[in-house]
Design an enzyme around this catalytic site. Structure first.
Site, PDB file in Angstrom:
ATOM      1  N   SER A  21       0.829  -1.196   0.000  1.00 20.67           N
ATOM      2  CA  SER A  21       0.000   0.000   0.000  1.00 20.67           C
ATOM      3  C   SER A  21       0.869   1.254   0.000  1.00 20.67           C
ATOM      4  CB  SER A  21      -0.886  -0.009   1.255  1.00 20.67           C
ATOM      5  OG  SER A  21      -1.826   1.031   1.227  1.00 20.67           O
ATOM      6  N   PRO A  22       0.404   2.336  -0.621  1.00 20.27           N
ATOM      7  CA  PRO A  22       1.172   3.593  -0.580  1.00 20.27           C
ATOM      8  C   PRO A  22       1.349   4.063   0.862  1.00 20.27           C
ATOM      9  CG  PRO A  22      -0.629   3.731  -2.164  1.00 20.27           C
ATOM     10  CD  PRO A  22      -0.852   2.484  -1.378  1.00 20.27           C
ATOM     11  N   CYS A  24       3.263   7.256   2.969  1.00 17.73           N
ATOM     12  CA  CYS A  24       4.070   8.476   2.971  1.00 17.73           C
ATOM     13  C   CYS A  24       5.286   8.288   3.878  1.00 17.73           C
ATOM     14  CB  CYS A  24       3.244   9.653   3.456  1.00 17.73           C
ATOM     15  SG  CYS A  24       1.930  10.132   2.324  1.00 17.73           S
ATOM     16  N   ALA A  56       1.784   8.485  -1.831  1.00 20.39           N
ATOM     17  CA  ALA A  56       1.004   9.570  -2.422  1.00 20.39           C
ATOM     18  C   ALA A  56       1.952  10.618  -2.991  1.00 20.39           C
ATOM     19  CB  ALA A  56       0.090  10.192  -1.370  1.00 20.39           C
ATOM     20  N   GLN A  98       0.799   6.091  -6.502  1.00 20.31           N
ATOM     21  CA  GLN A  98      -0.454   6.733  -6.143  1.00 20.31           C
ATOM     22  C   GLN A  98      -0.297   8.238  -6.361  1.00 20.31           C
ATOM     23  OE1 GLN A  98      -1.809   7.572  -1.976  1.00 20.31           O
ATOM     24  NE2 GLN A  98      -3.336   5.990  -2.419  1.00 20.31           N
ATOM     25  N   TYR A 185      -8.762  14.201   1.052  1.00 20.35           N
ATOM     26  CA  TYR A 185      -7.958  14.941   0.083  1.00 20.35           C
ATOM     27  C   TYR A 185      -8.847  15.458  -1.054  1.00 20.35           C
ATOM     28  CZ  TYR A 185      -4.228  12.891   2.877  1.00 20.35           C
ATOM     29  OH  TYR A 185      -3.407  12.521   3.917  1.00 20.35           O
ATOM     30  N   ARG A 233      -8.404   4.914  -4.943  1.00 23.42           N
ATOM     31  CA  ARG A 233      -8.599   4.678  -3.506  1.00 23.42           C
ATOM     32  C   ARG A 233      -9.758   5.537  -3.035  1.00 23.42           C
ATOM     33  NH1 ARG A 233      -4.265   3.867   1.262  1.00 23.42           N
ATOM     34  NH2 ARG A 233      -4.423   1.797   0.318  1.00 23.42           N
ATOM     35  N   ARG A 331       1.754  -1.098   7.189  1.00 23.25           N
ATOM     36  CA  ARG A 331       2.647  -1.226   8.342  1.00 23.25           C
ATOM     37  C   ARG A 331       3.126  -2.657   8.557  1.00 23.25           C
ATOM     38  NH1 ARG A 331      -0.689   3.221  11.856  1.00 23.25           N
ATOM     39  NH2 ARG A 331      -2.201   2.808  10.210  1.00 23.25           N
TER      40      ARG A 331
END
Length: 386
Positions: A21-22, A24, A56, A98, A185, A233, A331
């Site tokens: 998963s993306p 940051c 992202a 992403q 966002y 997403r 994670r």
């Protein structure tokens, strides 16, 4: 269909159903890729993930979540990303990215600095803040600046930003593109009635609130061509009073799929900075799987699920039972970058053939030695107990 069966999306085949998963990482300056990103993303490909989605990545400098986000708003950012995509592809995974614009939730500090809005202290260090934009002039929460409501002309320029960033993504070697339409966002803020109070043709009805996201999807699909998979997403539920629920999200997903989206990546929450809102969304193991299952069943689109997927058998059941077509690890992969390889072993394949041969050729004999010692009753502490 199993966790380690291939998944073909348009002209791209993922070697398995485990994706990264993306996430940051706050390691970029001026949106440029650093050595950190090459190592960080490359290790997941070496770890056996079928898809590695980069964090992202802003389509405009004002769309960064923090001053340290990566970007694709400039051609200067392409060469750094080519280093990443070359390593990921050479290691057997599909490189994805992403694309995002943080909208009214932009210009904040890193999470370990509470994610607070940038202030004069940050400005004196050369790190913003910068003007915020949104569908309506509504703050994301206490302490956050009130954004400027985008004009129709500015919306058109923003759509072009997404198009150009997507074209750069393909030029950089990405073979999977995701649009960040969740977590409050810019795309999400147009979709949600909590943040979109416009009275023109970009606000009001569900159809109007979906107009800007659909324009972005059309522009990005044009930029990446017909062969590159496109993911979106989405926050399946806002969790906020008056916000999006799963019924409306199913209809949004249906429209997105018709417009050229191949995967709906199901997440939730984030429409405001009020954490008591997000706590209304129960966070248990695989807590978005019910959303991904419903969208998959009712829309007929591929889905991805993310959120506390931690166990190989759990992940395998999510795929086998039809809850999702992809499981995305965040994670959990940070904790164990080799999770896909370890999952294969846990599910019964102990050949180590999925590993890079430089690793597997060493680890296979080691595993057999460990098995022999265990069968003989030997443990790592045996020598100290004699």
């Amino acid at each position: 269909m199993s966790l380690f069966s291939p998944l073909t999306l348009r002209d791209v085949t993922l070697p398995n159903r485990v994706g990264i998963s993306p996430m940051c990482m706050y390691a970029s300056r001026d949106g440029l890729v650093a050595d950190f990103h090459v190592a960080h993303l490359g290790r997941f490909a070496l770890g056996g993930a079928g898809l590695v989605i980069a964090e992202a990545t802003a389509v405009h400098p004002h769309g960064r979540i923090s001053p340290f986000d990566t970007g694709l708003w400039s051609d200067e950012q392409i060469p750094g990303w080519r280093r990443v995509t070359a390593l990921v592809a050479a290691s057997g995974s599909v490189p994805g990215v992403q694309l995002g614009h943080a909208g009214r939730r932009a210009a904040v500090r890193e999470p370990w600095r509470a994610g607070a809005p940038l202030d004069d202290e940050d400005a004196s260090a050369g790190f913003g803040p910068w003007p915020l934009v949104a569908p309506s002039a509504l703050s994301a929460g206490p302490g956050h600046a009130v954004p400027a409501a985008l004009t129709t002309a500015q919306i058109a320029r923003s759509v072009q930003d997404w198009h150009d960033a997507a074209a750069r993504a393909v030029a950089a070697g990405f073979r999977f593109v995701e649009l960040h339409g969740a977590h409050g966002y810019l795309l999400h803020s147009f979709l949600s009635p909590v943040s979109n109070r416009r009275t023109d043709h970009y606000g009001g009805s569900p159809e109007n609130r979906l107009r800007y996201p659909l324009e972005v999807v059309a522009a990005v699909r044009d930029a990446i061509g017909g062969g590159v998979p496109l993911s979106f997403r989405i926050s399946s539920v806002d969790g906020a009073e008056g916000g999006l629920g799963i019924d409306e999200t199913v209809e949004v997903a249906r429209r997105l799929a018709t417009a050229g989206v191949d995967v709906i990546d199901t997440s939730s929450g984030g429409i405001t900075t009020d954490r008591t809102v997000d706590t209304r969304i129960r966070r248990g193991f695989a807590f978005h799987a019910d959303f991904s299952r419903r969208i998959r069943d009712e829309v007929g689109v591929r889905t991805a699920t993310v959120g506390l997927v931690v166990d190989p058998e759990q992940a395998a059941r999510l795929i086998h039972d039809g809850d999702s077509d992809l499981v995305l690890l965040g994670r959990q992969a940070l904790d164990d970058p080799n999770w896909p390889h370890h999952a294969r072993i846990a599910l019964g394949d102990d050949t180590h053939e999925s590993w890079d041969v430089r690793f597997g050729s060493a680890l296979g004999p080691r595993a057999r030695t460990l098995a022999r010692l265990a069968a003989a009753g030997e443990t790592p502490l045996s020598r100290f107990e004699r």
